[in-house]
Design an enzyme around this catalytic site. Structure first.
Site, PDB file in Angstrom:
ATOM      1  N   LYS A 176       3.262  -2.885  -7.087  1.00  0.00           N
ATOM      2  CA  LYS A 176       4.659  -2.795  -7.501  1.00  0.00           C
ATOM      3  C   LYS A 176       5.622  -3.390  -6.485  1.00  0.00           C
ATOM      4  CE  LYS A 176       7.947  -1.363 -10.194  1.00  0.00           C
ATOM      5  NZ  LYS A 176       8.133  -2.226 -11.378  1.00  0.00           N
ATOM      6  N   HIS A 202       7.176 -34.226 -22.650  1.00  0.00           N
ATOM      7  CA  HIS A 202       6.995 -35.048 -21.448  1.00  0.00           C
ATOM      8  C   HIS A 202       5.673 -34.739 -20.767  1.00  0.00           C
ATOM      9  CE1 HIS A 202      10.957 -36.768 -21.840  1.00  0.00           C
ATOM     10  NE2 HIS A 202      11.406 -35.533 -22.093  1.00  0.00           N
ATOM     11  N   TRP A 216      -3.690  -1.944  -1.310  1.00  0.00           N
ATOM     12  CA  TRP A 216      -3.645  -3.229  -1.990  1.00  0.00           C
ATOM     13  C   TRP A 216      -4.162  -4.213  -0.956  1.00  0.00           C
ATOM     14  CZ3 TRP A 216      -1.237  -8.020  -1.417  1.00  0.00           C
ATOM     15  CH2 TRP A 216      -1.230  -8.834  -2.553  1.00  0.00           C
ATOM     16  N   LYS A 250       5.564 -11.654 -18.065  1.00  0.00           N
ATOM     17  CA  LYS A 250       5.091 -10.324 -18.480  1.00  0.00           C
ATOM     18  C   LYS A 250       3.722 -10.432 -19.132  1.00  0.00           C
ATOM     19  CE  LYS A 250       7.253  -8.408 -17.003  1.00  0.00           C
ATOM     20  NZ  LYS A 250       8.290  -8.002 -16.101  1.00  0.00           N
ATOM     21  N   GLU A 267      10.742 -14.992 -18.336  1.00  0.00           N
ATOM     22  CA  GLU A 267      10.429 -13.573 -18.135  1.00  0.00           C
ATOM     23  C   GLU A 267       9.345 -13.137 -19.126  1.00  0.00           C
ATOM     24  OE1 GLU A 267      10.530 -11.374 -16.100  1.00  0.00           O
ATOM     25  OE2 GLU A 267      10.424  -9.470 -17.156  1.00  0.00           O
ATOM     26  N   GLU A 308       1.010 -11.125 -16.462  1.00  0.00           N
ATOM     27  CA  GLU A 308       0.671 -10.068 -15.511  1.00  0.00           C
ATOM     28  C   GLU A 308      -0.054  -8.886 -16.127  1.00  0.00           C
ATOM     29  OE1 GLU A 308       5.288  -8.639 -14.877  1.00  0.00           O
ATOM     30  OE2 GLU A 308       3.853  -8.169 -13.323  1.00  0.00           O
ATOM     31  N   ARG A 360       1.719   1.303  -5.931  1.00  0.00           N
ATOM     32  CA  ARG A 360       1.902   0.388  -4.803  1.00  0.00           C
ATOM     33  C   ARG A 360       0.630  -0.362  -4.445  1.00  0.00           C
ATOM     34  NH1 ARG A 360       6.538   1.301  -2.014  1.00  0.00           N
ATOM     35  NH2 ARG A 360       5.699   0.153  -0.269  1.00  0.00           N
ATOM     36  N   CYS A 394       0.859  -1.181   0.000  1.00  0.00           N
ATOM     37  CA  CYS A 394       0.000   0.000   0.000  1.00  0.00           C
ATOM     38  C   CYS A 394       0.900   1.238   0.000  1.00  0.00           C
ATOM     39  CB  CYS A 394      -0.871   0.034   1.247  1.00  0.00           C
ATOM     40  SG  CYS A 394      -1.784  -1.486   1.498  1.00  0.00           S
ATOM     41  N   ASN A 421       0.661   0.356   5.976  1.00  0.00           N
ATOM     42  CA  ASN A 421       1.119  -0.557   4.927  1.00  0.00           C
ATOM     43  C   ASN A 421       1.770  -1.728   5.632  1.00  0.00           C
ATOM     44  OD1 ASN A 421       2.231  -1.804   2.670  1.00  0.00           O
ATOM     45  ND2 ASN A 421       4.064  -0.514   2.727  1.00  0.00           N
ATOM     46  N   GLY A 422       1.372  -2.963   5.260  1.00  0.00           N
ATOM     47  CA  GLY A 422       1.963  -4.137   5.890  1.00  0.00           C
ATOM     48  C   GLY A 422       0.885  -5.061   6.400  1.00  0.00           C
TER      49      GLY A 422
HETATM   50  C1  F6R Z   1       7.100  -8.510 -12.545  1.00  0.00           C
HETATM   51  C2  F6R Z   1       7.544  -7.866 -11.337  1.00  0.00           C
HETATM   52  C3  F6R Z   1       7.671  -8.685 -10.118  1.00  0.00           C
HETATM   53  C4  F6R Z   1       8.915  -8.246  -9.313  1.00  0.00           C
HETATM   54  C5  F6R Z   1       8.962  -8.987  -7.980  1.00  0.00           C
HETATM   55  C6  F6R Z   1      10.196  -8.629  -7.186  1.00  0.00           C
HETATM   56  O1  F6R Z   1       7.057  -7.617 -13.615  1.00  0.00           O
HETATM   57  O2  F6R Z   1       7.786  -6.701 -11.313  1.00  0.00           O
HETATM   58  O3  F6R Z   1       7.708 -10.045 -10.406  1.00  0.00           O
HETATM   59  O4  F6R Z   1      10.049  -8.514 -10.069  1.00  0.00           O
HETATM   60  O5  F6R Z   1       7.826  -8.685  -7.241  1.00  0.00           O
HETATM   61  O6  F6R Z   1      10.221  -7.266  -6.910  1.00  0.00           O
HETATM   62  P1  F6R Z   1      11.552  -6.536  -6.489  1.00  0.00           P
HETATM   63  O7  F6R Z   1      12.467  -6.592  -7.653  1.00  0.00           O
HETATM   64  O8  F6R Z   1      11.120  -5.156  -6.141  1.00  0.00           O
HETATM   65  O9  F6R Z   1      12.113  -7.292  -5.317  1.00  0.00           O
END
Ligand code: F6R
Length: 611
Positions: A606, A507, A76, A488, A484, A491, A27, A2, A102-103
């Site tokens: 984020k 398999h 969030w 992407k 990766e 998400e 966030r 948050c 937040n938390g």
């Molecule tokens: C995907 C993404 C997440 C972060 C993950 C780790 O696009 O952004 O998978 O990579 O939550 O976040 P950080 O790098 O901030 O530890």
């Protein structure tokens, strides 16, 4: 996850809080609210709502709040659905105390029962409301407000960044943190709190980085920071040196697109001061031959996209340096009773530097004597402060929830670390290094040349938007890239996609391949080309469409794929960085094509500051 913000000063608090919240919306964005102390009415007024900051602004337009002291929140959801009721701030019973958080308060259930027995009524399903009632309880039982806050900190377990207002003290904000980020912004006749710097950059660049268990007391013209013994601590002012532009969209439709286009610069910035003819300069990190020879185990630990960047590191270090590297999800690391001692090097990779699982894994390693090395983007973040060494990824603030430029910067760090370790341990000759260096220095312009082919990815979106399932396949480093790419797409496009080691398809998962399946085949590793092509042909034979990502000059692939995106030719180590760029743009256009909110995808936030 948050966002928390607070203002105290001579100006109207609401516009400042809203401005701060809009910078923190990445966030969490399922609900938002503000609490403002109204001097005339001598009370704290609240406005909160489910939905985005815009919904809050609309509500405030209908019923404005006035006052020069306030706290705000963008949520969030963890405890309770996104709703007006669960949105922060939360009040104590008679609206004396207002709290944003937040938390996660892990022991909130038992505290809630205790408070209910004392007659407190809970309005929301959140863990946060417990904090408001508990402060109220201790305050009303005769404690000074600050002592009441300290007492509550003794009682609550979990993680938190808290902003607190008390009706009896309209001239102050109290804030504290544990395992959740919090900064205090220093202004002139005004001060701020925020969970991240962008929220206050319009007003000040001088901040105090609050440490765990510290409590900050802000008035308009003073800031007092106390440690858990209630002693005042002297803190150094941290100067934020990024350009405010860095946190703006600068004409792009989305932060994600802007951040994708920033990558040539990000790569250049990461290489510039670190590549020399003599070797790699890892800022001030002292990890030379003597230190490296003491190390017999390397872990690379991270979450999500950062984990995949770490995986690139594992493949490279093992192949080039020939020492074993364990790459682990931070969320799993602690539960494996990992083998760690003082001969362990633990590399943690994190854009935010605040990811709860990554921090916890790093602390465990530290406790057991490992040397910890953070690869971090957010300057002054928890990992940056706690790791023994830090290599900053110099990507600037990344605002879009889907990570793009930070991944690229993390991969560059992996290239640098691999070369550094290899040179120090005599596993790479100077000539070999100089050859790789030459290729690395070309990377910014190669990324640029990929970006000029952006229209092709938009075309592929139109062609493949109806796909029901997407498989990303590759071998070796191409397999890492596929992970990766698939993440992407999931998400932001909300499309089911899976990365698969190409050879593993037959398999089991090949049973899922049908006409509506899109297979993205990554074939940049030339020695693996023939093998991956056989797997691509197996998919084609079962009706899948194939979009390949290959190195320029590879015409063979045209026989097997429906479409090919060519990346410029480069040294084998460097292909993951380049091959990922079209994947980013493909996910971006697919998300746009499907009408999704690219920068704020559903259910995500984020910075994942809860475990
Ligand atoms: C995907 C993404 C997440 C972060 C993950 C780790 O696009 O952004 O998978 O990579 O939550 O976040 P950080 O790098 O901030 O530890």
């Amino acid at each position: 996850m948050c966002g928390v913000v607070g203002y105290i000063g001579k100006n109207d608090a609401v516009p400042i809080l809203i401005n701060g919240l809009s910078k923190l919306e990445y966030r969490g964005y399922d609900s938002a609210g503000v609490a403002v102390f109204d001097e005339e009415q001598k009370k704290i007024n609240l406005c909160k709502t489910k939905g985005r900051i815009q919904n809050l602004q609309d509500k405030l337009y209908m019923s404005p709040l006035k006052g020069k002291v306030g706290i705000g929140h963008t949520r969030w959801a963890t405890h309770g659905v996104p709703s007006d009721r669960n949105a922060h701030p939360h009040f104590s019973d008679d609206s004396k105390i207002a709290v944003v958080h937040n938390g996660i308060i892990e022991n909130y259930m038992s505290l809630k029962e205790e408070l209910e027995e004392k007659g407190y009524n809970f309005i929301s399903e959140t863990d946060t409301e417990t904090v408001a009632h508990l402060i109220d309880y201790y305050y009303k039982s005769g404690m000074d407000i600050l002592d009441a806050v300290f007492k509550v900190l003794e009682r609550i377990e979990g993680s938190y960044a808290l902003g607190i207002l008390c009706r009896d003290f309209p001239d102050r904000i109290i804030a504290t943190r544990k395992d959740s980020p919090l900064v205090v912004g220093i202004g002139k006749n005004e001060n701020f709190i925020a969970s991240d710097m962008p929220a206050i950059l319009n007003y000040t660049r001088d901040v105090y980085l609050i440490d765990d268990n510290e409590v900050a007391v802000l008035t308009a013209d003073s800031i007092k920071i106390l440690n858990s013994d209630k002693d005042e601590v002297e803190k150094k002012i941290f100067k934020v040196d990024w350009d405010i532009e860095a946190a703006e969209k600068s004409g792009y439709d989305h932060f994600m697109l802007k951040e994708i286009h920033e990558q040539p610069k990000v790569v250049r910035d990461n290489l510039n001061s670190r590549l020399t003819d003599e070797g790699v300069v890892l800022d001030n990190i002292c990890l030379g031959k003597a230190e490296l020879e003491k190390i017999n185990r390397i872990y690379i630990v991270a979450c999500g996209t950062a984990y995949y960047a770490g995986l690139v590191g594992k493949y490279l270090i093992e192949r080039v340096v020939r020492i074993p590297v364990n790459s682990e999800f931070a969320s799993e690391f602690r539960y494996k009773e990992p083998l760690i001692d003082d001969k362990t090097l633990m590399i943690v990779v994190s854009q935010s530097g605040e990811t709860a699982d990554t921090i916890a894994a790093m602390r465990l390693a530290k406790e057991k004597g490992a040397r910890t090395f953070g690869i971090v983007n957010a300057v002054g973040s928890s990992i940056a402060r706690e790791a023994d060494d830090v290599l900053y990824t110099l990507a600037g603030p990344e605002i879009a929830v889907a990570s793009t430029k930070a991944f690229t910067a993390q991969v560059v760090s992996m290239y640098l670390i691999t070369c550094h370790i290899a040179l120090e341990l005599g596993k790479m000759t100077k000539d070999e290094f100089l050859k790789i260096k030459e290729h690395m220095e070309l990377l910014p312009s190669l990324v640029n040349s990929i970006l000029t082919k952006e229209p092709a990815l938009k075309r592929f979106m139109h062609k493949y938007i109806g796909s029901k399932n997407v498989f990303y396949i590759g071998r070796g480093l191409d397999y890492v890239v596929s992970m990766e790419g698939s993440l992407k797409l999931k998400e932001i496009a909300y499309l089911h996609s899976e990365p698969y080691a190409a050879g593993e398809l037959k398999h089991g998962p090949i049973a899922l391949i049908e006409e509506s399946t899109l297979v993205i085949g990554i074939v940049t590793q030339e020695e693996l080309f023939d093998k991956t092509v056989s797997n691509i042909r197996e998919c084609k034979a079962r009706g899948a469409k194939v979009l390949a990502i290959a190195m320029e000059g590879n015409t063979e692939i045209l026989k097997y794929a429906d479409d090919v995106f060519y990346i410029p030719r480069t040294y084998w180590m460097l292909t993951p960085l380049l091959a990922n760029i079209p994947q980013q743009l493909f996910a971006y256009y697919m998300a746009l094509g499907l009408g999704n909110d690219v920068d704020k995808p559903r259910n995500l936030a984020k910075s994942v500051t809860v475990e």
